[in-house]
Structures are given as C-alpha cells and as structure tokens.
Design an enzyme around this catalytic site. Structure first.
Site, short mmCIF file in Angstrom:
data_model
loop_
_atom_site.label_atom_id
_atom_site.label_comp_id
_atom_site.label_asym_id
_atom_site.label_seq_id
_atom_site.Cartn_x
_atom_site.Cartn_y
_atom_site.Cartn_z
N CYS A 1 -2.02 9.44 2.38
CA CYS A 1 -1.62 8.84 1.10
C CYS A 1 -2.59 9.18 -0.02
CB CYS A 1 -1.51 7.33 1.24
SG CYS A 1 -3.01 6.59 1.89
N GLU B 1 0.88 -1.18 0.00
CA GLU B 1 0.00 0.00 0.00
C GLU B 1 0.92 1.22 0.00
OE1 GLU B 1 -3.33 0.12 -0.05
OE2 GLU B 1 -3.70 -2.02 0.06
#
Ligand code: NAD
Length: 455
Positions: A243, A209
């Site tokens: 993110c 991720e």
C-alpha cells in the site's frame, strides 16, 4: 459456529470480562507471540505458496514486525491502560477528573492479501492489548495463509477471545451486518466505502487503512544514487504490492538522466538480472492482477525492464516514461511498474500533488530543509519519509494511517492501543463544599459574579 453465533458468543464473553484485566490481555498477547514463533516456518511457507514471497521477506515483514509490536505492547500496556488524571476546570472545581481507557467490546478486523498475516495480526495486537475480543477475516486471495491463520488461531485461542472467519464478499457482507463495536478495515478505497456504509447503518466506528498513489519525489539536490536505491528497494519489495510502495517517481528535470542511469545500476545490483519468483522476488498474487499489470505495461513506454512471464506470474521491475495523463497514472499500480514523471519548479510540483487525492505515503529525496518544509507544510499525505521509503511503518512510535481517500484513523504501537480504546470520562465530586451559587433560583448577582470569575 455460524457468524452470528460467533459474535454473540464473544459479546457475552466480553461482558463476563474474558479480556478485561491487563493480565488477561498480556496472556493473549503472549499466546499470539507463541503462535507466531512456534509456527514461523509453516506460516512463511503458506505465504510463499500463495504468491512466492521469499522466506526472508515473509519473516521480516509478517512475523518479526508483529513480534516486535507485541513486545512493545507487553512493555507499555500497564502504563497505557491506567486511567489518566485530567486537569480541573473553573466550572467543576473542586473535583477529580479521570479518563478511563475502555475496550470497545467485540471488534472486526478485515485484512488485505498482500501482507496476509501482518495486516490481520498487527491490528489484532492493538485490539487484544486494549481488552477487546476479536473476529478476523483474512483475505481469500491469499488462501493458504488464510487457512493456516484459521487453524492456528483455533489451536491457540478460545473462540470467546479470538475467532477467524474465512471467505470473500458474501462472508464479509454477513460479518458487516453483525453488531460489532468497532471495525478495522485494510484494503482498497472502493471496498473501504462499502465497509463504511455498512458500519454507518449501525453507527459502528471504523478505522480504514486504504491505498492510493504514493509519490517518490527526487529533487535536483538529492543524492541520486541513494534515491534510486531506496525507491527501487520500496518498489521491488513484495513486487511492488504494498500500500505504501512508491507508486510513481517525480524527478526534477535536471536529474532525470542520472536517475534513469542509477535505476539501471541499482536493479542489476539487486537481482543480477536473475529473478527467481519465490526465491529472490515475489510473484504477482493471481492471474487477474497479472493481466491488469501487463495491460498497463502494454500501454506504456518502457525505459528499462518490461519482461513478463504469465506462467510464473512474473513482472520485471520496470521503469516507464509517463506524464500526468498516462493510463498508468489513473489508478494505484500495486505492482513493480514505476512511471517516471518530471517537474521543473516547486510550485508546479506542489500544485500537481495537491490537485490529486491525498496519498497514503509521500517520499521526498532532497538535501534542502527548505524544500522539505515546503512539501510537509503544503501537501497533505498520510505519512512518509525524507530520503527513505516505507520505513516509517517500522517504527511503532509513529502512527500509521491515511487521509481522505487513503483512509482514516491510525495504528501501530500506542496508536493501536488507542485505536481500539474508547475514552470514558468520569468527574468525581466531593459532597463538600456545596455552594448555592450554581443552583436555581438564578439572579443578576450570580451572573455578575460569574462574569467576574471568567475575566
Ligand atoms: P480489497 O479491498 O479488494 O479487499 C480487502 C478485504 O475486503 C478482503 O478481505 C476482501 O475479502 C474484502 N472484500 C472485497 N470485496 C468486498 C466487498 N464487495 N464487500 C465486502 N468485503 C469485500 O483489497 P485487496 O486487493 O485485498 O488489497 C489491496 C488494496 O489494499 C490496495 O488498494 C492497497 O493499497 C490496500 N492496502 C492498504 C493497506 C494499508 O495499511 N493502508 C495495506 C495493504 C493494502
């Protein structure tokens, strides 16, 4: 216990079935929820000490989301864990075909600092629900939170089911040399490559991720007020240290001035020009990141904002005039600076987006279904929203993950269960009938029959 001992201990416990049954997995999930509920205040305060995340934000994004994820797993786990019955094939008929859902074994979860509890515990929910034992390694940059995660896990869990290893590069490298059965990593693309290389040495499957530059596109037909509000909501949350924060705004030339004007209004509505780090606004994690962001700011043309304070690690949400060659467009920003770029045609927009590495998220503000499908069909990205930012993460029914340099694999909800589950196919054949057809000797008649069957 040393790192190799922790892993060995968990592997033995896994083989003995410490997390095997659905009941045991549910017990572990209930324990995790109890840990969060009973220690909400201490956890939120630790996060606040690390980087001034306001209590409201810490509670919603670190505690409530994980609790919601746990509840979702508790509700559905029984069904997910059952073997699936698969259809038959002409080559195997008659037979029963089953797909068993098996845990990998002992898994490693490495987290990033910006959501220090969420990014370790949310994947952990999937790991435990799928029946794995787990070692988590929180980020050393959120040191207080890392310490409290370790203390609480040791208080609530047996190390044979769940253990925490604190530390930075050295400890992570040692963890990466252990014989884990799966590695789940959240962090930068740079470190993602290091993790994947280490995993390849032992052929350990990975989920990565990672990050990237996620665009927020504002088309000419968009509701500009809503676009400005939701883009700045996504950019100011956690002071842009997310993110999936909108990294930059790509605004149609015809609505640029409106977007600038609405941005000013929205920011003054959100904060009344009174930013209080730790209370209504998050600090930058440390001085290195503060300097990095200030350096970007110094090389930029500020449209709105630009105030900084080194002592409190404060950076004001700042709108910046930029183009594709600007320094700020080279790397993921991971802070509250929003470069504004313009485009004039859909082809120009798509070409520019496709040229760059695929982002983790993409946000599009438009009223036009045609523009929407043009972007969705032609521009690869991990996940995203139309007329919204960030919220796709909050629905456990949507898989969350990147593509290319923004990551591989996905999790959240059932996808987390799948992420930590390997599929084991079993074909069960009755002993009768047992026609000679498939056995040697082979001959041309058999081939003729086979071809007829396949027609
Ligand atoms: P990072 O890659 O620097 O660190 C992540 C983890 O890797 C930490 O636990 C750290 O201790 C460890 N690490 C750092 N250097 C290492 C090395 N050389 N060898 C082995 N391990 C090492 O990332 P970060 O600064 O903590 O987080 C920011 C990045 O993470 C951003 O790029 C952001 O986009 C990304 N991120 C992604 C997601 C997502 O869900 N996709 C979520 C949060 C953050």
């Amino acid at each position: 216990m040393t790192i190799p001992k922790i892993v060995q201990h968990q592997k033995e416990a896994f083989r003995k079935g410490v997390t095997g049954s659905v009941e045991k997995r549910k017990d572990a999930l209930v324990t995790l929820k109890k840990l969060l509920v009973e220690n909400e205040k201490e956890i939120c305060e630790a996060i606040n000490t690390d980087f001034g995340k306001p209590y409201f934000e810490a509670f919603t994004s670190e505690i409530a989301t994980v609790q919601h994820e746990i509840d979702h797993h508790l509700k559905h786990l029984h069904k997910w864990a059952k073997p699936d019955q698969a259809g038959n094939s002409i080559f195997t008929f008659p037979a029963k075909n089953l797909i068993y859902k098996k845990p990998y074994g002992t898994v490693l979860i490495i987290g990033a600092w910006n959501y220090p509890v969420n990014l370790t515990f949310q994947p952990l929910v999937g790991a435990l629900s799928a029946g794995n034992t787990a070692v988590i390694k929180p980020s050393e940059l959120a040191a207080q939170t890392s310490a409290i995660i370790k203390d609480l896990v040791e208080e609530y869990f047996s190390p044979s089911v769940l253990a925490v290893v604190e530390g930075a590069v050295e400890e992570t490298q040692e963890l990466l040399s252990q014989p884990f059965d799966k590695i789940f990593f959240t962090g930068s693309t740079r470190v993602g490559k290091i993790v994947m290389k280490a995993a390849a040495e032992q052929l350990i499957p990975v989920t990565l991720e990672l990050g990237g530059k996620s665009p927020a596109i504002v088309h000419s037909d968009a509701n500009i007020e809503i676009a400005a509000k939701r883009i700045w909501w996504g950019k100011t949350m956690n002071a842009g240290q997310i993110c999936v924060a909108p990294d930059y705004a790509l605004v149609h030339k015809s609505v640029k001035n409106q977007f600038v004007e609405k941005s000013r209004e929205v920011l003054s509505q959100f904060f009344s020009n009174d930013y209080i780090p730790g209370e209504n606004y998050t600090q930058i994690i440390n001085h290195d990141h503060f300097d990095r962001l200030e350096n970007l700011l110094e090389q930029s043309e500020v449209i709105h904002g630009g105030v900084t304070n080194k002592e409190t690690r404060f950076i004001e949400p700042t709108l910046i005039q930029a183009d594709w060659d600007s320094v700020i467009m080279k790397e993921e920003i991971f802070g509250p600076l929003l470069p504004l770029l313009t485009y004039e045609s859909m082809d120009e927009l798509k070409n520019k987006l496709i040229e760059r590495s695929s982002p983790l998220a993409l946000y599009l503000f438009t009223d036009s279904p045609k523009v929407e499908s043009d972007i969705i069909d032609n521009v690869p990205f991990g996940g995203g929203c139309i007329n919204e930012t960030i919220s796709h993460l909050a629905n456990p029914n949507l898989p969350f993950g990147g593509v290319g340099h923004s990551g591989m694999g996905a999790y959240h909800g059932k996808h987390s269960f799948d992420c930590f589950t390997r599929l084991q196919s079993v074909l069960k054949k009755p002993t009768w009938p047992d026609p000679d057809f498939r056995y040697p000797p082979i001959d041309t008649d058999k081939l003729k029959w086979l071809k007829k069957l396949l027609r």
